[in-house]
Motif scaffolding. Structure first.
Motif, mmCIF file in Angstrom:
data_model
loop_
_atom_site.group_PDB
_atom_site.id
_atom_site.type_symbol
_atom_site.label_atom_id
_atom_site.label_comp_id
_atom_site.label_asym_id
_atom_site.label_seq_id
_atom_site.Cartn_x
_atom_site.Cartn_y
_atom_site.Cartn_z
ATOM 1 N N TYR A 1 -4.071 -0.213 5.027
ATOM 2 C CA TYR A 1 -4.140 -0.129 3.559
ATOM 3 C C TYR A 1 -5.251 -1.006 2.983
ATOM 4 C CZ TYR A 1 0.629 0.856 5.092
ATOM 5 O OH TYR A 1 1.723 1.277 5.801
ATOM 6 N N GLY A 2 -6.361 -1.119 3.724
ATOM 7 C CA GLY A 2 -7.490 -1.899 3.238
ATOM 8 C C GLY A 2 -7.205 -3.380 3.142
ATOM 9 N N GLY A 3 -6.120 -3.820 3.741
ATOM 10 C CA GLY A 3 -5.742 -5.231 3.676
ATOM 11 C C GLY A 3 -4.865 -5.567 2.480
ATOM 12 N N HIS A 4 -4.505 -4.571 1.693
ATOM 13 C CA HIS A 4 -3.604 -4.817 0.562
ATOM 14 C C HIS A 4 -2.197 -5.045 1.098
ATOM 15 C CE1 HIS A 4 -6.615 -3.939 -2.432
ATOM 16 N NE2 HIS A 4 -7.000 -2.940 -1.675
ATOM 17 N N GLY A 5 -1.356 -5.665 0.303
ATOM 18 C CA GLY A 5 -0.007 -6.006 0.724
ATOM 19 C C GLY A 5 0.765 -4.801 1.251
ATOM 20 N N ALA A 6 1.224 -4.898 2.484
ATOM 21 C CA ALA A 6 1.894 -3.770 3.136
ATOM 22 C C ALA A 6 3.231 -3.414 2.490
ATOM 23 C CB ALA A 6 2.088 -4.058 4.619
ATOM 24 N N MET A 7 4.009 -4.406 2.130
ATOM 25 C CA MET A 7 5.312 -4.108 1.526
ATOM 26 C C MET A 7 5.136 -3.565 0.119
ATOM 27 S SD MET A 7 8.268 -3.917 2.642
ATOM 28 C CE MET A 7 9.569 -3.086 1.759
ATOM 29 N N SER A 8 4.154 -4.074 -0.595
ATOM 30 C CA SER A 8 3.856 -3.537 -1.925
ATOM 31 C C SER A 8 3.456 -2.072 -1.815
ATOM 32 C CB SER A 8 2.737 -4.338 -2.581
ATOM 33 O OG SER A 8 3.098 -5.688 -2.674
ATOM 34 N N MET A 9 2.638 -1.759 -0.827
ATOM 35 C CA MET A 9 2.214 -0.373 -0.621
ATOM 36 C C MET A 9 3.431 0.500 -0.326
ATOM 37 S SD MET A 9 -0.472 1.522 -0.717
ATOM 38 C CE MET A 9 -1.636 0.190 -0.840
ATOM 39 N N ALA A 10 4.348 0.002 0.486
ATOM 40 C CA ALA A 10 5.558 0.757 0.794
ATOM 41 C C ALA A 10 6.397 0.985 -0.461
ATOM 42 C CB ALA A 10 6.386 0.021 1.845
ATOM 43 N N ARG A 11 6.327 0.063 -1.395
ATOM 44 C CA ARG A 11 7.084 0.183 -2.648
ATOM 45 C C ARG A 11 6.340 0.976 -3.713
ATOM 46 N NH1 ARG A 11 8.947 -6.113 -2.297
ATOM 47 N NH2 ARG A 11 10.794 -5.756 -0.992
ATOM 48 N N GLY A 12 5.110 1.371 -3.409
ATOM 49 C CA GLY A 12 4.393 2.267 -4.309
ATOM 50 C C GLY A 12 3.396 1.630 -5.248
ATOM 51 N N PHE A 13 2.949 0.413 -4.957
ATOM 52 C CA PHE A 13 1.909 -0.192 -5.790
ATOM 53 C C PHE A 13 0.983 -1.044 -4.935
ATOM 54 C CE2 PHE A 13 5.446 -3.156 -5.898
ATOM 55 C CZ PHE A 13 4.849 -4.406 -5.790
ATOM 56 N N VAL A 14 -0.193 -1.330 -5.492
ATOM 57 C CA VAL A 14 -1.221 -2.093 -4.794
ATOM 58 C C VAL A 14 -1.108 -3.563 -5.186
ATOM 59 C CG1 VAL A 14 -3.717 -2.405 -4.532
ATOM 60 C CG2 VAL A 14 -2.765 -0.111 -4.778
ATOM 61 N N SER A 15 -1.184 -4.436 -4.194
ATOM 62 C CA SER A 15 -1.204 -5.873 -4.472
ATOM 63 C C SER A 15 -2.209 -6.539 -3.544
ATOM 64 C CB SER A 15 0.181 -6.489 -4.271
ATOM 65 O OG SER A 15 0.476 -6.606 -2.894
ATOM 66 N N ASP A 16 -2.569 -7.753 -3.901
ATOM 67 C CA ASP A 16 -3.395 -8.562 -3.018
ATOM 68 C C ASP A 16 -2.572 -8.940 -1.797
ATOM 69 O OD1 ASP A 16 -5.627 -8.581 -4.653
ATOM 70 O OD2 ASP A 16 -5.014 -10.395 -5.696
ATOM 71 N N SER A 17 -3.236 -9.593 -0.877
ATOM 72 C CA SER A 17 -2.513 -10.106 0.287
ATOM 73 C C SER A 17 -3.091 -11.455 0.659
ATOM 74 C CB SER A 17 -2.638 -9.138 1.468
ATOM 75 O OG SER A 17 -3.998 -9.052 1.877
ATOM 76 N N ASP A 18 -2.362 -12.155 1.465
ATOM 77 C CA ASP A 18 -2.791 -13.445 1.993
ATOM 78 C C ASP A 18 -3.025 -13.234 3.487
ATOM 79 O OD1 ASP A 18 -2.960 -16.007 3.087
ATOM 80 O OD2 ASP A 18 -1.444 -16.823 1.732
ATOM 81 N N PRO A 19 -4.268 -13.407 3.971
ATOM 82 C CA PRO A 19 -4.531 -13.139 5.390
ATOM 83 C C PRO A 19 -3.763 -14.037 6.353
ATOM 84 C CG PRO A 19 -6.555 -13.803 4.230
ATOM 85 C CD PRO A 19 -5.451 -13.781 3.229
ATOM 86 N N ARG A 20 -3.121 -15.079 5.838
ATOM 87 C CA ARG A 20 -2.290 -15.926 6.697
ATOM 88 C C ARG A 20 -0.882 -15.372 6.860
ATOM 89 N NH1 ARG A 20 -2.975 -21.061 3.159
ATOM 90 N NH2 ARG A 20 -2.588 -19.364 1.727
ATOM 91 N N LEU A 21 -0.532 -14.385 6.039
ATOM 92 C CA LEU A 21 0.792 -13.757 6.110
ATOM 93 C C LEU A 21 0.610 -12.361 6.682
ATOM 94 C CD1 LEU A 21 2.084 -14.854 2.602
ATOM 95 C CD2 LEU A 21 2.662 -15.876 4.819
#
Length: 165
Positions: A100-120
């Motif tokens: 998902y381009g590095g966007h938050g995986a759980m957010s994507m699963a919930r249907g929206f785009v979020s940032d992510s922290d590369p340490r998580l």
């Protein structure tokens, strides 16, 4: 004071319509996402915060990349810890790049785009998933198959809203 305010408003009411024909020559700007297709560090512009994407698979913890091993892919610069990782990514970036381009995986699963922290992160079924928060990572890990499947289903439509520049 009230008189001055009235004068300013009157000037706007009289002057702005004069510029109307001039503004018609400009094409309206299309709304564009300010969120990029690949997550990048807001200060440096480097993908996934400058972390080496291959190191998530080969090391016990992700390694920071070095500017001398830089590769542009999908409109973003990626950094690597060493030449071997640089070469491996160049041959198969789709394998090592985060989902998902590095966007938050759980957010994507919930249907929206979020940032992510590369340490998580987690590597699940040989794919790298990044998360916005530790709680999102834990939620993903409760049902990783379902979350990954739902994220993959949501990504095609949500990715169309992201900027490729």
């Amino acid at each position: 004071m009230q008189q001055t305010s009235k004068q300013i408003l009157t000037m706007f009411a009289v002057v702005l319509p004069l510029f109307w024909p001039f503004s018609a020559h400009f094409t309206p700007a299309l709304a564009q996402s300010v969120v990029s297709y690949i997550t990048t560090d807001p200060l440096t512009g480097i993908a996934i915060g400058g972390m080496d994407p291959v190191s998530y698979f080969t090391e016990t913890a992700p390694q920071p990349g070095k500017p001398e091993y830089e590769f542009y892919w999908m409109g973003a610069p990626w950094h690597f810890a060493n030449e071997a990782n640089f070469e491996v990514f160049k041959r198969h970036p789709e394998i090592y790049a985060p989902q998902y381009g590095g966007h938050g995986a759980m957010s994507m699963a919930r249907g929206f785009v979020s940032d992510s922290d590369p340490r998580l992160y987690t590597v699940f079924k040989d794919r790298l998933f990044l998360f916005y928060s530790a709680a999102n990572r834990e939620a993903f890990l409760l049902a990783p198959d379902a979350a990954a499947r739902q994220g993959a289903a949501n990504w095609p439509s949500l990715s169309k809203t992201l900027s490729t520049q």
